[in-house]
Write an enzyme that holds these catalytic residues in place. Structure first.
Site, short mmCIF file in Angstrom:
data_model
loop_
_atom_site.label_atom_id
_atom_site.label_comp_id
_atom_site.label_asym_id
_atom_site.label_seq_id
_atom_site.Cartn_x
_atom_site.Cartn_y
_atom_site.Cartn_z
N LEU A 1 0.85 -1.33 -0.02
CA LEU A 1 0.14 -0.03 -0.45
C LEU A 1 1.02 1.34 0.04
CD1 LEU A 1 -2.87 1.11 0.06
CD2 LEU A 1 -2.72 1.06 2.58
N LYS B 1 2.00 6.47 -3.32
CA LYS B 1 3.36 6.97 -3.87
C LYS B 1 3.36 7.27 -5.29
CE LYS B 1 7.43 6.54 -0.33
NZ LYS B 1 8.39 5.65 -0.36
N CYS C 1 -17.29 6.45 -12.76
CA CYS C 1 -16.04 7.30 -12.80
C CYS C 1 -16.80 7.52 -14.48
CB CYS C 1 -15.00 6.87 -13.26
SG CYS C 1 -13.62 5.73 -11.42
N PHE D 1 -8.54 6.44 -4.09
CA PHE D 1 -10.36 6.73 -4.44
C PHE D 1 -10.77 7.82 -2.80
CE2 PHE D 1 -11.14 3.26 -6.70
CZ PHE D 1 -11.38 3.80 -8.17
N GLY D 2 -11.30 8.91 -3.39
CA GLY D 2 -12.11 10.04 -2.53
C GLY D 2 -13.90 9.94 -2.54
N HIS E 1 -11.78 12.67 -17.26
CA HIS E 1 -11.42 12.43 -15.56
C HIS E 1 -10.30 11.54 -15.30
CE1 HIS E 1 -12.97 9.65 -11.94
NE2 HIS E 1 -12.52 8.69 -12.98
N ASN F 1 -9.29 10.44 -6.97
CA ASN F 1 -10.28 9.50 -7.49
C ASN F 1 -11.67 9.55 -7.23
OD1 ASN F 1 -12.32 8.69 -9.59
ND2 ASN F 1 -11.04 6.93 -10.57
#
Length: 392
Positions: free
Chosen positions: A58, A63, A166, A217-218, A307, A340
């Site tokens: 992770l 990074k 998306c 992702f956010g 996007h 994203n």
């Protein structure tokens, strides 16, 4: 005939009569801001996991994503109330939907209010609502709760788009464009709202692909106001939406795969996704550029509001189309600042696009008036809109 818009420096931009325009933008976020540098330790602490190999993986992913900050609904309070969200194999879909349904509605209301404020006209002038989300599931849908929260008139006509992933933001924009152009005088509110809680899971060696989502992702919400033939006394058009197209690629359904389970939604993103997008991007963009009579050697004459599904997609698109590096600045900035955020992200890209296009025009690097709004989602589905920047 067209509606004239006087831009900076006294130049006159005309929105073609009858063509839909974006009249305002708005965004909203949950309160929790996550710094990418601290995400790994926090995630493994919250999920009570001490697997050093997964933790290192992770850290590497974080990074490479180029994300620096994100907003998330997940909080210490939620984990204290629902500790089962961090337990492998526990049925939690009921709890997740309870959290998500409330969260996406609140964010959508806040983003819509910001958009309406920027628009400058009363909420009662909104005639249609398009609502997009892949983070909730209920009857009635989130469109009703959003309409209620905003105080929209009961006769406001609604369209609900669920699970477009998306590409949902640009799909919603395409639908809003059709509504605006076929209903003279209409004003369409497009709202998108997403949270990753629907798919939040503890790390597992059996699901290494989950870590990509954790790193990338956010959460957040976005909103746009769309209408044709803007009233330049009370409205300031930002983009003209000239031509919109959609295309799916046969036999790619498993490339972006999402399944609703008792533990929430499980997503799988195939490694070949960036390559598939790269292989088909020229033909798809060519259909839109052909409307202007542009050929495939004139990509840098246009602005690019893409996007940002991830850095690999942006890098491959830039290389395949031989774009100037600054052409994707708006997309890269949105990815860096918000991650994203699924369907919402195109709103953030368009906000940055206005800034970037002014800079590009000032430096005389292409005219920057015409451009493409693009997104890629499950299907694999390509969404594209040929647009004019009226804000510069």
């Amino acid at each position: 005939m067209g509606s004239e818009h006087v831009g900076r420096g006294g130049s006159i931009m005309k929105a073609n009569g009858g063509k839909a325009t974006i009249l305002a933008l708005g965004k909203a976020f949950p309160h929790q801001l996550v710094m990418q540098d601290f995400l790994v330790d926090g995630y493994f602490r919250d999920t009570n996991c001490d697997d050093p190999e997964l933790k290192q993986k992770l850290a590497r992913l974080c990074k490479t994503t180029t994300v620096k900050t994100r907003y998330v609904v997940m909080s210490d309070e939620i984990l204290e109330k629902y500790p089962e969200l961090t337990t492998e194999g526990t049925p939690t879909i009921k709890q997740r939907l309870h959290i998500c349904n409330e969260a996406v509605t609140q964010m959508a209301i806040e983003a819509s209010r910001a958009c309406i404020k920027n628009w400058g006209r009363p909420t009662s002038d909104i005639t249609h609502l398009v609502y997009v989300s892949s983070s909730e599931a209920r009857l009635p849908g989130g469109d009703v709760y959003l309409a209620k929260g905003l105080g929209l008139r009961p006769e406001t006509q609604r369209v609900l788009l669920y699970f477009s992933g998306c590409s949902g933001g640009v799909a919603g924009l395409r639908v809003a464009k059709d509504i605006a152009e076929n209903n003279p005088g209409s004003r369409v509110l497009l709202a998108t709202s997403e949270t990753t809680i629907i798919g939040y899971k503890p790390p597992s060696a059996n699901r290494p692909y989950d870590l990509v989502g954790v790193a990338l992702f956010g959460d957040g919400a976005g909103a746009m106001l769309i209408g044709s033939d803007p009233d330049l006394i009370s409205e300031k058009p930002l983009f003209e939406l000239h031509t919109a197209i959609q295309e799916f690629l046969p036999d790619t359904e498993k490339t972006i795969d999402g399944r609703v389970t008792e533990e929430g939604i499980s997503f799988k993103l195939a490694r070949e996704l960036p390559q598939i997008i790269e292989d088909h991007i020229e033909g798809f963009c060519g259909r839109l550029m052909g409307v202007l009579g542009y050929d495939n050697k004139e990509y840098n004459k246009m602005f690019w509001a893409v996007h940002p599904g991830g850095p690999a997609i942006l890098n491959r698109l830039e290389k395949r189309l031989d774009l100037f590096p600054e052409k994707l600045n708006a997309s890269r900035r949105a990815l860096t600042d918000y991650g994203n955020a699924s369907s919402n992200t195109i709103v953030y890209v368009l906000e940055y696009m206005i800034e970037e296009s002014k800079k590009i025009k000032k430096e005389q690097q292409g005219d920057g008036e015409w451009g493409l709004i693009l997104a890629f989602g499950p299907g694999i589905t390509f969404e594209g809109i040929l647009a004019r920047n009226l804000a510069v």
